[in-house]
Design a protein around this motif. Structure first.
Motif, PDB file in Angstrom:
ATOM      1  N   GLU A   1       7.961  35.987  80.813  1.00 55.18           N
ATOM      2  CA  GLU A   1       9.247  35.699  80.170  1.00 55.18           C
ATOM      3  C   GLU A   1      10.299  35.324  81.209  1.00 55.18           C
ATOM      4  O   GLU A   1      11.100  34.404  81.002  1.00 55.18           O
ATOM      5  N   ARG A   2      10.298  36.052  82.325  1.00 60.36           N
ATOM      6  CA  ARG A   2      11.261  35.759  83.390  1.00 60.36           C
ATOM      7  C   ARG A   2      10.992  34.377  84.006  1.00 60.36           C
ATOM      8  O   ARG A   2      11.935  33.653  84.354  1.00 60.36           O
ATOM      9  N   GLY A  32       3.812  31.384  89.392  1.00 61.67           N
ATOM     10  CA  GLY A  32       3.043  31.596  90.619  1.00 61.67           C
ATOM     11  C   GLY A  32       3.446  32.879  91.323  1.00 61.67           C
ATOM     12  O   GLY A  32       2.590  33.648  91.780  1.00 61.67           O
ATOM     13  N   PHE A  33       4.749  33.147  91.400  1.00 63.88           N
ATOM     14  CA  PHE A  33       5.216  34.391  91.998  1.00 63.88           C
ATOM     15  C   PHE A  33       4.852  35.588  91.110  1.00 63.88           C
ATOM     16  O   PHE A  33       4.487  36.652  91.604  1.00 63.88           O
ATOM     17  N   ALA A  34       4.946  35.387  89.791  1.00 65.60           N
ATOM     18  CA  ALA A  34       4.563  36.456  88.867  1.00 65.60           C
ATOM     19  C   ALA A  34       3.102  36.830  89.056  1.00 65.60           C
ATOM     20  O   ALA A  34       2.740  38.019  89.053  1.00 65.60           O
ATOM     21  N   ASN A  35       2.250  35.836  89.254  1.00 67.25           N
ATOM     22  CA  ASN A  35       0.818  36.100  89.409  1.00 67.25           C
ATOM     23  C   ASN A  35       0.517  36.853  90.703  1.00 67.25           C
ATOM     24  O   ASN A  35      -0.377  37.708  90.737  1.00 67.25           O
ATOM     25  N   PHE A  39      14.856  36.140  88.772  1.00 67.84           N
ATOM     26  CA  PHE A  39      14.386  36.771  87.545  1.00 67.84           C
ATOM     27  C   PHE A  39      12.970  37.314  87.670  1.00 67.84           C
ATOM     28  O   PHE A  39      12.670  38.422  87.211  1.00 67.84           O
ATOM     29  N   VAL A  40      12.073  36.550  88.263  1.00 65.41           N
ATOM     30  CA  VAL A  40      10.665  36.962  88.340  1.00 65.41           C
ATOM     31  C   VAL A  40      10.483  38.126  89.306  1.00 65.41           C
ATOM     32  O   VAL A  40       9.734  39.062  89.034  1.00 65.41           O
ATOM     33  N   VAL A  41      11.163  38.076  90.446  1.00 64.46           N
ATOM     34  CA  VAL A  41      10.938  39.092  91.478  1.00 64.46           C
ATOM     35  C   VAL A  41      11.800  40.332  91.290  1.00 64.46           C
ATOM     36  O   VAL A  41      11.532  41.371  91.897  1.00 64.46           O
TER      37      VAL A  41
END
Length: 250
Positions: A228-229, A85-88, A142-144
């Motif tokens: 991936e993250r 969700g954060f990646a999107n 990891f994502v941010v």
């Protein structure tokens, strides 16, 4: 209690996208999805020249991931979906053809720091301290972190990621490049944000689009990278260490 929402308004070619959650503007999956979709939708509107991204209320800009949803994750697939969700949202901001001005009124934690770092120009108040608290619960930002590293550099990222207990003040964040300007009050910030957005509307939209491509050069692999993250976070949130930590924080 006001219910969570994502909404937008358009006035004189300026779109204002606002999100809100009653738990300090934390972001559950449904709100993250709506925010990503709204940014994409508004960014593709021909009548919009610039976007202001803000959250509701006068205190916390964003408390990061929804704590209740973190606790409820029971398998890696669900975990990956949640952190995606954060990646999107980050990818929607990256791909948006319009400049996005961040308006940060207060404290920002975890995923909220990633969202602030994904704006193209960010203004904040003196109360907008930042913290990456993920290591405290056994996962990591990891994502941010790609968005934060891009804006602030590896040194600043590593400092706030490792020192996961500390809020770093708004002036430190400005010195490291996250915030372009810091103001003493919300009113002063809002006045500056509005004037800046109005000025951007006088620019050539095609030139702004081409400059945005330049600014985000080198991030073309982020669809895959952030997925991936998200998978890493989705796996770690299931660890005994993290489950125990989450229960203690609960």
């Amino acid at each position: 209690m006001v219910e969570a929402y994502v909404q937008y308004t358009i006035n004189d070619s300026i779109a204002t996208v606002e999100f809100f959650h009653p738990e300090q503007n934390s972001l559950p999956g449904a709100i993250l999805a709506q925010l990503a979709n709204t940014i994409t939708e508004v960014g593709n509107m021909s009548e919009v020249k610039v976007i202001i991204l803000k959250s509701g209320g006068e205190r916390t800009f964003c408390a990061g991931a929804s704590f209740q949803e973190l606790i409820a994750i029971e398998d890696a697939a669900t975990g990956k979906v949640f952190f995606s969700g954060f990646a999107n949202v980050i990818n929607a901001m990256r791909k948006c053809p319009k400049f996005i001005i961040g308006r940060i009124q207060g404290k920002t934690v975890g995923g909220g720091v990633g969202i602030a770092a994904s704006t193209d120009y960010c203004m904040a108040t003196q109360f907008a301290s930042i913290k990456l608290s993920e290591l405290n619960v056994g996962i990591g930002p990891f994502v941010v972190s790609p968005a934060i590293e891009r804006k602030m550099g590896v040194s600043a990222l590593s400092q706030i990621a490792i020192d996961a207990n500390t809020f770093y003040d708004a002036n430190w964040a400005r010195e490291k490049g996250l915030f372009a300007q810091v103001f003493e009050s919300i009113d002063a910030m809002d006045e500056a944000v509005q004037k800046f957005a109005e000025h951007l509307c006088t620019y050539n939209p095609e030139a702004m689009l081409e400059m945005k491509k330049v600014f985000w050069r080198g991030t073309e692999d982020w669809d895959n990278l952030l997925a991936e993250r998200a998978a890493i976070s989705g796996r770690l949130v299931l660890s005994d260490f993290t489950k125990d930590k989450l229960q203690k924080f609960k």
